[in-house]
Design a protein around this motif. Structure first.
Motif, PDB file in Angstrom:
ATOM      1  N   HIS A 170     -60.285 -47.208  -0.811  1.00 23.24           N
ATOM      2  CA  HIS A 170     -61.359 -46.236  -0.623  1.00 23.24           C
ATOM      3  C   HIS A 170     -62.679 -46.806  -1.143  1.00 23.24           C
ATOM      4  CE1 HIS A 170     -57.614 -43.874  -0.649  1.00 23.24           C
ATOM      5  NE2 HIS A 170     -58.236 -43.077   0.198  1.00 23.24           N
ATOM      6  N   ARG A 171     -62.837 -48.126  -0.960  1.00 21.86           N
ATOM      7  CA  ARG A 171     -64.000 -48.835  -1.496  1.00 21.86           C
ATOM      8  C   ARG A 171     -65.309 -48.178  -1.056  1.00 21.86           C
ATOM      9  NH1 ARG A 171     -61.117 -51.316   2.180  1.00 21.86           N
ATOM     10  NH2 ARG A 171     -62.019 -51.923   4.186  1.00 21.86           N
ATOM     11  N   GLY A 172     -66.228 -48.086  -2.009  1.00 21.64           N
ATOM     12  CA  GLY A 172     -67.538 -47.512  -1.738  1.00 21.64           C
ATOM     13  C   GLY A 172     -67.571 -46.003  -1.781  1.00 21.64           C
ATOM     14  N   LYS A 173     -66.414 -45.356  -1.757  1.00 22.49           N
ATOM     15  CA  LYS A 173     -66.355 -43.896  -1.778  1.00 22.49           C
ATOM     16  C   LYS A 173     -66.224 -43.410  -3.214  1.00 22.49           C
ATOM     17  CE  LYS A 173     -63.636 -39.969  -0.095  1.00 22.49           C
ATOM     18  NZ  LYS A 173     -62.443 -39.546   0.704  1.00 22.49           N
ATOM     19  N   VAL A 174     -67.005 -42.398  -3.553  1.00 21.98           N
ATOM     20  CA  VAL A 174     -66.905 -41.815  -4.885  1.00 21.98           C
ATOM     21  C   VAL A 174     -65.679 -40.909  -4.931  1.00 21.98           C
ATOM     22  CG1 VAL A 174     -68.029 -40.406  -6.637  1.00 21.98           C
ATOM     23  CG2 VAL A 174     -69.400 -41.894  -5.163  1.00 21.98           C
ATOM     24  N   LEU A 175     -64.785 -41.185  -5.880  1.00 25.69           N
ATOM     25  CA  LEU A 175     -63.551 -40.421  -6.015  1.00 25.69           C
ATOM     26  C   LEU A 175     -63.577 -39.652  -7.329  1.00 25.69           C
ATOM     27  CD1 LEU A 175     -61.128 -43.267  -4.917  1.00 25.69           C
ATOM     28  CD2 LEU A 175     -61.765 -41.282  -3.544  1.00 25.69           C
ATOM     29  N   SER A 176     -63.305 -38.372  -7.260  1.00 26.60           N
ATOM     30  CA  SER A 176     -63.245 -37.576  -8.481  1.00 26.60           C
ATOM     31  C   SER A 176     -61.997 -37.945  -9.269  1.00 26.60           C
ATOM     32  CB  SER A 176     -63.227 -36.082  -8.151  1.00 26.60           C
ATOM     33  OG  SER A 176     -61.986 -35.719  -7.556  1.00 26.60           O
ATOM     34  N   ARG A 177     -61.998 -37.603 -10.536  1.00 22.98           N
ATOM     35  CA  ARG A 177     -60.813 -37.868 -11.356  1.00 22.98           C
ATOM     36  C   ARG A 177     -59.604 -37.113 -10.812  1.00 22.98           C
ATOM     37  NH1 ARG A 177     -65.333 -38.173 -14.331  1.00 22.98           N
ATOM     38  NH2 ARG A 177     -65.478 -39.791 -15.949  1.00 22.98           N
ATOM     39  N   GLN A 178     -59.825 -35.907 -10.307  1.00 19.74           N
ATOM     40  CA  GLN A 178     -58.717 -35.144  -9.766  1.00 19.74           C
ATOM     41  C   GLN A 178     -58.172 -35.798  -8.493  1.00 19.74           C
ATOM     42  OE1 GLN A 178     -57.718 -32.489 -11.697  1.00 19.74           O
ATOM     43  NE2 GLN A 178     -55.859 -32.669 -10.465  1.00 19.74           N
ATOM     44  N   GLN A 179     -59.047 -36.371  -7.667  1.00 18.84           N
ATOM     45  CA  GLN A 179     -58.590 -37.101  -6.480  1.00 18.84           C
ATOM     46  C   GLN A 179     -57.766 -38.316  -6.884  1.00 18.84           C
ATOM     47  OE1 GLN A 179     -62.579 -37.494  -4.713  1.00 18.84           O
ATOM     48  NE2 GLN A 179     -61.746 -36.616  -2.823  1.00 18.84           N
ATOM     49  N   LEU A 180     -58.170 -38.983  -7.951  1.00 20.68           N
ATOM     50  CA  LEU A 180     -57.423 -40.146  -8.421  1.00 20.68           C
ATOM     51  C   LEU A 180     -56.067 -39.727  -8.996  1.00 20.68           C
ATOM     52  CD1 LEU A 180     -60.378 -42.129  -9.997  1.00 20.68           C
ATOM     53  CD2 LEU A 180     -59.021 -42.830  -8.016  1.00 20.68           C
ATOM     54  N   LEU A 181     -56.032 -38.611  -9.706  1.00 22.41           N
ATOM     55  CA  LEU A 181     -54.751 -38.109 -10.199  1.00 22.41           C
ATOM     56  C   LEU A 181     -53.806 -37.815  -9.039  1.00 22.41           C
ATOM     57  CD1 LEU A 181     -55.486 -35.577 -13.108  1.00 22.41           C
ATOM     58  CD2 LEU A 181     -54.209 -37.714 -13.252  1.00 22.41           C
ATOM     59  N   HIS A 182     -54.347 -37.234  -7.989  1.00 21.14           N
ATOM     60  CA  HIS A 182     -53.518 -36.905  -6.824  1.00 21.14           C
ATOM     61  C   HIS A 182     -53.074 -38.172  -6.091  1.00 21.14           C
ATOM     62  CE1 HIS A 182     -52.073 -34.763  -3.285  1.00 21.14           C
ATOM     63  NE2 HIS A 182     -52.783 -35.587  -2.551  1.00 21.14           N
ATOM     64  N   GLY A 183     -54.015 -39.102  -5.900  1.00 18.90           N
ATOM     65  CA  GLY A 183     -53.730 -40.279  -5.096  1.00 18.90           C
ATOM     66  C   GLY A 183     -52.903 -41.336  -5.801  1.00 18.90           C
ATOM     67  N   VAL A 184     -53.069 -41.465  -7.120  1.00 22.01           N
ATOM     68  CA  VAL A 184     -52.407 -42.540  -7.862  1.00 22.01           C
ATOM     69  C   VAL A 184     -51.200 -42.025  -8.647  1.00 22.01           C
ATOM     70  CG1 VAL A 184     -52.712 -44.339  -9.617  1.00 22.01           C
ATOM     71  CG2 VAL A 184     -54.580 -43.805  -8.020  1.00 22.01           C
ATOM     72  N   TRP A 185     -51.349 -40.856  -9.255  1.00 18.08           N
ATOM     73  CA  TRP A 185     -50.244 -40.303 -10.053  1.00 18.08           C
ATOM     74  C   TRP A 185     -49.419 -39.301  -9.240  1.00 18.08           C
ATOM     75  CZ3 TRP A 185     -54.450 -42.369 -12.274  1.00 18.08           C
ATOM     76  CH2 TRP A 185     -54.272 -43.128 -13.445  1.00 18.08           C
ATOM     77  N   ASP A 186     -49.913 -38.941  -8.066  1.00 17.22           N
ATOM     78  CA  ASP A 186     -49.205 -38.012  -7.186  1.00 17.22           C
ATOM     79  C   ASP A 186     -49.080 -36.629  -7.811  1.00 17.22           C
ATOM     80  OD1 ASP A 186     -48.108 -37.402  -4.758  1.00 17.22           O
ATOM     81  OD2 ASP A 186     -46.080 -38.004  -5.284  1.00 17.22           O
ATOM     82  N   TYR A 187     -50.075 -36.250  -8.621  1.00 17.65           N
ATOM     83  CA  TYR A 187     -50.067 -34.928  -9.230  1.00 17.65           C
ATOM     84  C   TYR A 187     -50.644 -33.924  -8.242  1.00 17.65           C
ATOM     85  CZ  TYR A 187     -49.278 -36.994 -13.860  1.00 17.65           C
ATOM     86  OH  TYR A 187     -48.764 -37.678 -14.931  1.00 17.65           O
ATOM     87  N   HIS A 188     -49.891 -32.898  -7.927  1.00 19.22           N
ATOM     88  CA  HIS A 188     -50.364 -31.860  -7.025  1.00 19.22           C
ATOM     89  C   HIS A 188     -50.745 -30.607  -7.817  1.00 19.22           C
ATOM     90  CE1 HIS A 188     -49.189 -34.061  -3.375  1.00 19.22           C
ATOM     91  NE2 HIS A 188     -48.227 -34.529  -4.141  1.00 19.22           N
ATOM     92  N   PHE A 189     -51.276 -30.842  -8.993  1.00 18.42           N
ATOM     93  CA  PHE A 189     -51.736 -29.741  -9.835  1.00 18.42           C
ATOM     94  C   PHE A 189     -52.876 -30.293 -10.685  1.00 18.42           C
ATOM     95  CE2 PHE A 189     -48.268 -31.985 -11.881  1.00 18.42           C
ATOM     96  CZ  PHE A 189     -48.777 -32.280 -13.128  1.00 18.42           C
ATOM     97  N   LEU A 190     -53.531 -29.418 -11.423  1.00 18.54           N
ATOM     98  CA  LEU A 190     -54.660 -29.840 -12.253  1.00 18.54           C
ATOM     99  C   LEU A 190     -54.114 -30.551 -13.493  1.00 18.54           C
ATOM    100  CD1 LEU A 190     -57.008 -26.721 -12.010  1.00 18.54           C
ATOM    101  CD2 LEU A 190     -57.240 -28.924 -10.851  1.00 18.54           C
ATOM    102  N   GLY A 191     -54.135 -31.870 -13.462  1.00 16.68           N
ATOM    103  CA  GLY A 191     -53.628 -32.656 -14.577  1.00 16.68           C
ATOM    104  C   GLY A 191     -54.733 -33.028 -15.543  1.00 16.68           C
ATOM    105  N   ASP A 192     -54.361 -33.710 -16.606  1.00 17.43           N
ATOM    106  CA  ASP A 192     -55.312 -34.137 -17.626  1.00 17.43           C
ATOM    107  C   ASP A 192     -56.024 -35.394 -17.141  1.00 17.43           C
ATOM    108  OD1 ASP A 192     -56.661 -35.004 -19.889  1.00 17.43           O
ATOM    109  OD2 ASP A 192     -55.077 -34.367 -21.245  1.00 17.43           O
ATOM    110  N   THR A 193     -57.311 -35.272 -16.846  1.00 19.65           N
ATOM    111  CA  THR A 193     -58.045 -36.390 -16.244  1.00 19.65           C
ATOM    112  C   THR A 193     -58.323 -37.516 -17.223  1.00 19.65           C
ATOM    113  OG1 THR A 193     -60.159 -35.270 -16.677  1.00 19.65           O
ATOM    114  CG2 THR A 193     -59.128 -34.892 -14.521  1.00 19.65           C
ATOM    115  N   ARG A 194     -58.038 -37.325 -18.503  1.00 21.15           N
ATOM    116  CA  ARG A 194     -58.236 -38.420 -19.458  1.00 21.15           C
ATOM    117  C   ARG A 194     -57.290 -39.578 -19.162  1.00 21.15           C
ATOM    118  NH1 ARG A 194     -58.404 -34.123 -24.263  1.00 21.15           N
ATOM    119  NH2 ARG A 194     -56.805 -33.338 -22.869  1.00 21.15           N
ATOM    120  N   ILE A 195     -56.169 -39.293 -18.500  1.00 16.59           N
ATOM    121  CA  ILE A 195     -55.268 -40.361 -18.073  1.00 16.59           C
ATOM    122  C   ILE A 195     -56.035 -41.348 -17.189  1.00 16.59           C
ATOM    123  CG2 ILE A 195     -53.266 -40.896 -16.620  1.00 16.59           C
ATOM    124  CD1 ILE A 195     -52.000 -38.318 -17.545  1.00 16.59           C
ATOM    125  N   VAL A 196     -56.851 -40.816 -16.274  1.00 15.94           N
ATOM    126  CA  VAL A 196     -57.644 -41.663 -15.376  1.00 15.94           C
ATOM    127  C   VAL A 196     -58.635 -42.491 -16.173  1.00 15.94           C
ATOM    128  CG1 VAL A 196     -59.306 -41.661 -13.481  1.00 15.94           C
ATOM    129  CG2 VAL A 196     -57.385 -40.048 -13.456  1.00 15.94           C
TER     130      VAL A 196
END
Length: 242
Positions: A170-196
């Motif tokens: 997703h180069r060049g695209k701004v990704l929110s921490r929640q999007q990264l949690l969903h895309g990388v950790w596969d979390y389908h809920f509001l997780g702790d974004t400090r992991i990111v």
């Protein structure tokens, strides 16, 4: 073949509860009750993932994490902690844990997180995906799960690699921490974004010339992160020397 999971917890009731539910979910499970026992079982059992309590006798969870990573053992680790202090959770991530959960927790949530890790590890680039991402000094080889900086291989944990690969895709695209949690950790809920944030910090330490003024992983204030720089894509035929 069943995935193997090592449970490390000195509370028998917790170990038995986790073991029972993981076996029901189809995993092969072993339990140990102190940190030193992890290293006695590593070679004979060869776990695919470790569920590791923070507070342990002989060697605590932080020491176990640190030693595993010092040995370049990239086995995924989910840290368990009964402590609510954020610094304890961050310390686990800083020393190599891929994720953490706070006790008490639902066994089904633990299973969901384990399944998410295994899905990510088993995923391969699609046939239409770029074979290599090139960003100046930085080269990312998804099929080999390798990263080079200035031609030198860089050791990343599985989760660090998955985060970098996701940013590349997703180069060049701004990704929110929640999007990264969903895309990388596969979390389908509001997780702790400090992991990111912790994993981004680790990546910067390994791939940037200066982690304080990064050239690749850029912070977009109040939003998230993006991978900067126009990539060059390299076809398989040009990888003969890899």
């Amino acid at each position: 073949m069943k995935k193997k999971i090592l449970i490390v917890d000195d509370e028998p009731s917790i170990s038995m509860l986790i073991e029972f539910n993981l076996k029901l979910a189809g995993y092969e499970v072993r339990c140990v009750h102190d940190g030193e026992a992890v290293f006695e079982l590593l070679k004979p059992f060869r776990p695919d993932l470790i569920v590791l309590d923070l507070m342990l006798p002989k060697m605590d969870g932080i020491q176990v994490c640190r030693e595993l990573r010092r040995q370049n053992n990239a086995v995924p680790i989910i840290m368990l902690t009964a402590l609510q202090d954020v610094t304890d959770k961050i310390a686990g991530l800083d020393n190599g844990a891929d994720d953490y959960m706070t006790k008490p927790f639902s066994p089904q949530e633990l299973i969901s997180r384990i399944q998410a890790i295994f899905r990510r590890l088993s995923s391969l680039p699609s046939s239409g995906e770029v074979t290599v991402f090139e960003f100046g000094r930085l080269s990312v080889y998804p099929e080999q799960r390798e990263v080079h900086v200035d031609g030198r291989p860089i050791e990343l944990t599985p989760k660090e690699f998955e985060l970098l690969h996701f940013l590349c895709r997703h180069r060049g695209k701004v990704l929110s921490r929640q999007q990264l949690l969903h895309g990388v950790w596969d979390y389908h809920f509001l997780g702790d974004t400090r992991i990111v944030d912790v994993h981004v910090s680790h990546l910067r330490d390994k791939i940037e010339r200066n982690a304080r003024t990064p050239e690749y992983i850029i912070t977009v204030r109040n939003v998230g992160y993006k991978l900067s720089g126009p990539p060059q894509t390299v076809e398989p035929s040009s990888m003969a020397g890899i």
